[in-house]
Scaffold this motif. Structure first.
Motif, short mmCIF file in Angstrom:
data_model
loop_
_atom_site.label_atom_id
_atom_site.label_comp_id
_atom_site.label_asym_id
_atom_site.label_seq_id
_atom_site.Cartn_x
_atom_site.Cartn_y
_atom_site.Cartn_z
N LEU A 36 3.69 67.19 58.03
CA LEU A 36 4.70 66.73 57.08
C LEU A 36 4.11 65.67 56.16
CD1 LEU A 36 7.59 66.23 59.64
CD2 LEU A 36 7.34 68.15 58.06
N GLU A 37 4.88 65.31 55.14
CA GLU A 37 4.53 64.18 54.27
C GLU A 37 5.62 63.13 54.42
OE1 GLU A 37 3.18 63.27 49.75
OE2 GLU A 37 4.82 64.69 49.98
N LEU A 38 5.22 61.87 54.61
CA LEU A 38 6.16 60.76 54.72
C LEU A 38 6.19 60.02 53.39
CD1 LEU A 38 7.94 58.73 56.32
CD2 LEU A 38 5.81 57.54 56.88
N MET A 39 7.38 59.88 52.82
CA MET A 39 7.59 59.04 51.63
C MET A 39 8.29 57.78 52.10
SD MET A 39 8.84 61.64 48.69
CE MET A 39 8.29 63.32 48.64
N TYR A 40 7.70 56.64 51.77
CA TYR A 40 8.16 55.34 52.27
C TYR A 40 8.64 54.49 51.10
CZ TYR A 40 7.88 50.71 54.44
OH TYR A 40 8.14 49.44 54.91
N TYR A 41 9.86 53.98 51.20
CA TYR A 41 10.43 53.09 50.18
C TYR A 41 10.84 51.79 50.86
CZ TYR A 41 10.98 57.25 47.24
OH TYR A 41 10.76 58.39 46.50
N ALA A 42 10.42 50.65 50.31
CA ALA A 42 10.77 49.34 50.86
C ALA A 42 11.87 48.71 49.99
CB ALA A 42 9.55 48.43 50.90
N PHE A 43 12.85 48.10 50.64
CA PHE A 43 13.96 47.44 49.95
C PHE A 43 14.07 45.98 50.38
CE2 PHE A 43 15.23 51.92 50.26
CZ PHE A 43 15.30 52.22 48.91
N PRO B 24 19.81 47.89 55.03
CA PRO B 24 18.56 48.49 55.52
C PRO B 24 17.40 48.13 54.58
CG PRO B 24 20.32 50.09 55.59
CD PRO B 24 20.86 48.89 54.86
N GLN B 25 16.26 47.90 55.15
CA GLN B 25 15.11 47.43 54.38
C GLN B 25 14.12 48.54 54.03
OE1 GLN B 25 14.70 43.86 53.55
NE2 GLN B 25 16.84 44.28 53.89
N VAL B 26 14.26 49.71 54.66
CA VAL B 26 13.28 50.77 54.52
C VAL B 26 13.98 52.12 54.46
CG1 VAL B 26 11.41 51.98 55.73
CG2 VAL B 26 11.49 49.49 55.76
N ARG B 27 13.51 53.00 53.56
CA ARG B 27 13.92 54.41 53.57
C ARG B 27 12.66 55.21 53.81
NH1 ARG B 27 16.01 55.12 48.82
NH2 ARG B 27 18.15 55.03 49.52
N GLU B 28 12.70 56.08 54.80
CA GLU B 28 11.61 56.99 55.09
C GLU B 28 12.14 58.41 54.95
OE1 GLU B 28 9.18 54.25 58.29
OE2 GLU B 28 10.40 55.92 59.03
N VAL B 29 11.45 59.21 54.16
CA VAL B 29 11.85 60.60 53.96
C VAL B 29 10.68 61.48 54.40
CG1 VAL B 29 12.68 62.32 52.32
CG2 VAL B 29 13.27 59.90 51.98
N LEU B 30 10.94 62.32 55.39
CA LEU B 30 9.94 63.27 55.87
C LEU B 30 10.19 64.62 55.20
CD1 LEU B 30 9.71 62.62 59.70
CD2 LEU B 30 7.88 62.35 58.03
N CYS B 31 9.13 65.21 54.66
CA CYS B 31 9.24 66.50 53.97
C CYS B 31 8.16 67.45 54.47
CB CYS B 31 9.04 66.32 52.47
SG CYS B 31 10.24 65.22 51.69
N THR B 32 8.49 68.73 54.48
CA THR B 32 7.46 69.73 54.72
C THR B 32 6.53 69.72 53.51
OG1 THR B 32 8.79 71.49 53.73
CG2 THR B 32 8.96 71.21 56.12
#
Length: 92
Positions: free
Chosen positions: A49-56, A64-72
């Motif tokens: 997978l690919e992890l997209m990481y966003y910090a807030f 919430p301080q972090v969004r993590e999106v896992l994608c194929t």
């Protein structure tokens, strides 16, 4: 219902505030939230997978301080798809 999409009642329950949901194409993540702070390879149940990481961290401690999106990953001309969205406090 498009390929890889969930039935509407289930899908609606799994969408976030901007309408991003499990099964959406990975490019939609960037359309909604711009480029992530980082991208990295990841795996889940042996699937690459690919992890997209966003910090807030700018938003303050009460959200919430972090969004993590896992994608194929894109393969055979098919776009990558969102498989998991997580909002959380950052790990130390």
């Amino acid at each position: 219902m498009g390929a890889g999409r969930l039935p509407f009642p289930v899908r609606r329950a799994l969408e976030n505030g901007r309408g991003l949901g499990v099964g959406d194409i990975a490019a939609r993540v960037v359309e909604l939230y711009e480029e992530p702070d980082s991208r990295s390879p990841s795996t889940k149940d042996g699937q690459p997978l690919e992890l997209m990481y966003y910090a807030f961290d700018w938003a303050g401690p009460d959200v919430p301080q972090v969004r993590e999106v896992l994608c194929t990953k894109e393969a055979d001309g098919k776009p990558g798809r969102v498989v998991e969205i997580t909002l959380a406090a950052p790990s130390l």
